[in-house]
Write a protein that holds these residues in place. Structure first.
Motif, short mmCIF file in Angstrom:
data_model
loop_
_atom_site.label_atom_id
_atom_site.label_comp_id
_atom_site.label_asym_id
_atom_site.label_seq_id
_atom_site.Cartn_x
_atom_site.Cartn_y
_atom_site.Cartn_z
N THR A 38 -68.63 -43.55 19.67
CA THR A 38 -67.56 -43.41 18.68
C THR A 38 -67.93 -44.18 17.42
O THR A 38 -68.57 -45.23 17.49
CB THR A 38 -66.21 -43.92 19.21
N GLU A 39 -67.52 -43.63 16.32
CA GLU A 39 -67.64 -44.28 15.02
C GLU A 39 -66.26 -44.17 14.40
O GLU A 39 -65.82 -43.07 14.06
CB GLU A 39 -68.70 -43.59 14.15
N GLY A 40 -65.57 -45.30 14.33
CA GLY A 40 -64.18 -45.25 13.91
C GLY A 40 -63.38 -44.52 14.97
O GLY A 40 -63.40 -44.89 16.14
#
Length: 62
Positions: A38-40
């Motif tokens: 996940t990114e953000g």
């Protein structure tokens, strides 16, 4: 001209490719059978991780 296949897939794209429900895809992610990050707030699944999952399923015991 054909569009290039994305290297990173979204959960809905994986759902579509595997014809699995959202909860099944997240179960695979939680159990670490399908690698993701996940990114953000965005979760992405590398296309290579999807191929690895499919390969492992094909090589599994039937």
């Amino acid at each position: 001209m054909t569009a290039a296949t994305p290297e990173l897939l979204t959960v809905p794209e994986v759902m579509s490719r595997l014809r699995f429900s959202r909860s099944k895809v997240y179960d695979l992610i939680r159990s670490k059978r399908l690698v993701s990050f996940t990114e953000g707030r965005c979760r992405r699944i590398p296309e290579s991780a999807l191929r690895d999952y499919i390969r492992a399923q094909l090589e599994g015991d039937f």
